[in-house]
Design a protein around this motif. Structure first.
Motif, PDB file in Angstrom:
ATOM      1  N   LYS A 104      78.248  44.858  22.284  1.00 28.46           N
ATOM      2  CA  LYS A 104      77.772  45.634  21.404  1.00 28.46           C
ATOM      3  C   LYS A 104      77.317  47.025  21.891  1.00 28.46           C
ATOM      4  O   LYS A 104      76.598  46.990  22.745  1.00 28.46           O
ATOM      5  N   ILE A 105      78.037  48.069  21.436  1.00 32.94           N
ATOM      6  CA  ILE A 105      77.347  49.424  21.699  1.00 32.94           C
ATOM      7  C   ILE A 105      77.156  49.957  20.209  1.00 32.94           C
ATOM      8  O   ILE A 105      77.828  50.238  19.246  1.00 32.94           O
ATOM      9  N   LEU A 106      75.881  50.414  20.286  1.00 33.27           N
ATOM     10  CA  LEU A 106      75.212  50.986  19.243  1.00 33.27           C
ATOM     11  C   LEU A 106      74.861  52.495  19.474  1.00 33.27           C
ATOM     12  O   LEU A 106      74.272  52.959  20.501  1.00 33.27           O
ATOM     13  N   SER A 107      75.131  53.386  18.317  1.00 29.15           N
ATOM     14  CA  SER A 107      74.692  54.664  18.428  1.00 29.15           C
ATOM     15  C   SER A 107      74.780  55.317  17.137  1.00 29.15           C
ATOM     16  O   SER A 107      75.092  54.778  16.227  1.00 29.15           O
ATOM     17  N   LYS A 108      74.455  56.742  17.184  1.00 27.71           N
ATOM     18  CA  LYS A 108      74.561  57.327  15.790  1.00 27.71           C
ATOM     19  C   LYS A 108      75.626  58.528  15.729  1.00 27.71           C
ATOM     20  O   LYS A 108      75.854  59.074  14.807  1.00 27.71           O
ATOM     21  N   THR A 109      76.077  58.676  17.075  1.00 32.44           N
ATOM     22  CA  THR A 109      77.250  59.646  17.248  1.00 32.44           C
ATOM     23  C   THR A 109      78.355  59.171  18.159  1.00 32.44           C
ATOM     24  O   THR A 109      77.960  58.347  19.016  1.00 32.44           O
ATOM     25  N   ASN A 110      79.330  59.897  17.923  1.00 36.56           N
ATOM     26  CA  ASN A 110      80.726  59.504  18.896  1.00 36.56           C
ATOM     27  C   ASN A 110      80.007  59.687  20.522  1.00 36.56           C
ATOM     28  O   ASN A 110      80.562  59.262  21.374  1.00 36.56           O
ATOM     29  N   ASN A 111      79.313  60.511  20.327  1.00 36.05           N
ATOM     30  CA  ASN A 111      78.877  61.201  22.043  1.00 36.05           C
ATOM     31  C   ASN A 111      78.043  59.985  22.600  1.00 36.05           C
ATOM     32  O   ASN A 111      78.352  59.608  23.735  1.00 36.05           O
ATOM     33  N   GLY A 112      77.064  59.477  21.775  1.00 37.82           N
ATOM     34  CA  GLY A 112      76.458  58.432  22.272  1.00 37.82           C
ATOM     35  C   GLY A 112      77.282  57.109  22.387  1.00 37.82           C
ATOM     36  O   GLY A 112      77.007  56.348  23.638  1.00 37.82           O
ATOM     37  N   ALA A 113      78.108  56.803  21.643  1.00 35.37           N
ATOM     38  CA  ALA A 113      79.041  55.757  21.931  1.00 35.37           C
ATOM     39  C   ALA A 113      79.935  55.849  22.857  1.00 35.37           C
ATOM     40  O   ALA A 113      80.219  54.809  23.874  1.00 35.37           O
ATOM     41  N   PHE A 114      80.402  57.101  23.117  1.00 36.52           N
ATOM     42  CA  PHE A 114      80.972  57.408  24.414  1.00 36.52           C
ATOM     43  C   PHE A 114      80.235  57.136  25.978  1.00 36.52           C
ATOM     44  O   PHE A 114      80.945  56.582  26.804  1.00 36.52           O
TER      45      PHE A 114
END
Length: 511
Positions: free
Chosen positions: A86-96
């Motif tokens: 699981k990868i959690l973030s609030k933006t595509n940048n963080g997910a990347f």
């Protein structure tokens, strides 16, 4: 412990493992499409494993999920347990960035497309991670030597792997103009080329030249392609259009915007030249037309306008420059440079953009909204931060990657000079002790520069880049607990990845 570079803020190892097998089922929130596309492409092109998108969380083996509780827009959580990733973030940048950390946990052979198994085993881990600085940049000079679009994209790939978020593209200088401007086609057809190039070092006597016409430029379609490519890798491209100095290539095409009437030529050697843009009104119309086309190509908030190494000799004897000074009540030529930069800044601010300039833009008074890129040590950064201007640190003492990285210079490729070993890069701290806590908030981050006077091909760019850029990525990303010995251990493992990618890199730091 996973050997991830740059080092995550927090890693908790769980003494279990996950077996990831084909087909891999991937669930991703819509806003994470770029991260999901990169991960899918990396797995499918790198291995014999298939990736399938699924609509339900419960069906997924890998999950990219929006988490509104995460505050930093570049923060992520990578959570691997026995059943799923699981990868959690609030933006595509963080997910990347979460995807890049996961990438480094996969076998090196994924990088070359040689992993042929239908499954892979990963350690269970929880990583909580976010960057120290919001600006983490690398620069590339394509004016002194030109690099093809595919090479620029490869450079961007290197930045993405190391979680840099900014590519500073130095597109114009005395030796070549590299960006197509449709209103002024001679900028590239004339200014994009020089008659020949200096052989050997600048200081060698007598000077020798190769007698070969040299040049090249990027069409606007190629520029758009590179910007789109970078965007898919969470990287902002900041163009640099040099002014008022470093402008010989432009003046070779349009001499009417200089101070003297003679025919200019793109420089064939390196250094600083007296001929710069004239500060008359028609020059600003010319530059504003250019910037209009630049703005249309680059969505970045920032436009870098140079401002460095602009001798005032021509301005002192130019009737038109002196007339502008009299008209505007300008006391000296340093103030005239401030007038020049401020006028350009006002124009760009009116277009919704901000300027960055090298620390010489402090001379004669700093333009109201300018961000200072401090390269001559940290004095400019300190001065600007104390004036409550944003600053980016790029001191030649610690992050000029055109300097030698070995003290055995006779056995290294020719370089401009200086000595910048890996450990010194790792000891770089963008925040000066002279700044208060409040003033240090104006330090956005740091950047390394690769000037290419003595770097004629992309293999040598990579050699000067690696591994020093890896050290810089960790300095700019990781908060504390930085230990050079631990970094070297992780780097020695990471070198297998570089070799798999067929990246030319310096290795003598281990001697």
């Amino acid at each position: 412990m996973p050997n991830i570079l740059p080092k995550p803020q927090s890693q908790q190892i769980i003494n279990k493992s996950l077996e990831l097998s084909s087909p891999i089922k991937l669930y991703a929130n819509n806003e994470f499409d770029l991260a999901a596309d990169f991960l899918t492409s990396f797995i499918t092109s790198g291995s014999g494993m298939e990736v399938m998108f699924v609509d339900q969380l419960k069906d997924a083996t890998i999950i990219l999920k929006y988490d509104e509780g995460i505050e930093n827009r570049e923060e992520y959580v990578l959570d691997i347990n026995e059943n799923r990733i699981k990868i959690l973030s609030k933006t595509n940048n963080g997910a990347f960035y979460g995807v890049q950390s996961l990438r480094q946990m996969l076998p090196f052979s994924f990088e070359s497309g040689n992993y042929s198994e239908k499954k892979v085993e990963l350690p269970c881990v929880v990583i909580n991670d976010k960057p120290r600085f919001s600006y983490r940049g690398m620069h590339l000079d394509v004016s002194r030597h030109f690099f093809k679009v595919e090479e620029v994209k490869k450079y961007i790939d290197h930045l993405a792997m190391l979680k840099f978020n900014t590519f500073h593209w130095h597109l114009t200088d005395d030796q070549g103009w590299r960006i197509e401007i449709k209103k002024y086609p001679k900028l590239t057809t004339t200014g994009g080329f020089r008659d020949e190039t200096l052989i050997g070092h600048y200081s060698q006597e007598p000077e020798q030249y190769d007698g070969q016409k040299y040049g090249g430029y990027y069409t606007q379609e190629e520029i758009k392609d590179v910007v789109a490519y970078a965007t898919k890798r969470s990287i902002t491209v900041i163009p640099e259009i040099e002014m008022p100095g470093h402008s010989l290539a432009a003046l070779s095409a349009y001499p009417e915007y200089g101070c003297v009437g003679n025919q200019y030529k793109s420089a064939t050697k390196w250094g600083i030249f007296d001929d710069i843009y004239c500060s008359k009104d028609s020059t600003f119309t010319f530059l504003e037309d250019i910037l209009d086309e630049v703005i249309a190509l680059f969505p970045s908030t920032y436009i870098h306008i140079g401002g460095d190494e602009a001798p005032k000799k021509r301005w002192e004897k130019c009737n038109e420059c002196q007339s502008v000074m009299n008209r505007e009540g300008i006391k000296n030529e340093h103030e005239l440079q401030s007038y020049f930069i401020t006028k350009i800044e006002k124009y760009l601010n009116g277009k919704g953009r901000q300027i960055i300039g090298w620390d010489e833009i402090l001379e004669g008074g700093l333009a109201p909204n300018a961000t200072v890129m401090s390269w001559r040590g940290d004095e400019g950064a300190i001065q600007a931060a104390k004036q409550h201007h944003n600053v980016i640190l790029t001191p030649n003492s610690h992050v000029y990657f055109d300097y030698y990285q070995s003290d055995d210079k006779d056995n290294e490729p020719l370089a401009i000079g200086g000595y910048l070993p890996l450990e010194k890069v790792y000891n770089f701290n963008p925040i000066s002790k002279e700044l208060s806590i409040e003033e240090s908030k104006y330090v956005l981050g740091g950047q390394a520069n690769i000037w290419t006077e003595y770097i004629p091909d992309f293999k040598q760019v990579e050699y000067m880049f690696f591994p020093r850029a890896i050290a810089l990525s960790e300095v700019l990303w990781t908060y504390d607990n930085l230990e050079y010995k631990d970094f070297i251990y992780r780097l020695s493992i990471f070198e297998d990845r570089l070799d798999t990618l067929k990246i030319n890199h310096f290795t003598k730091y281990k001697d």
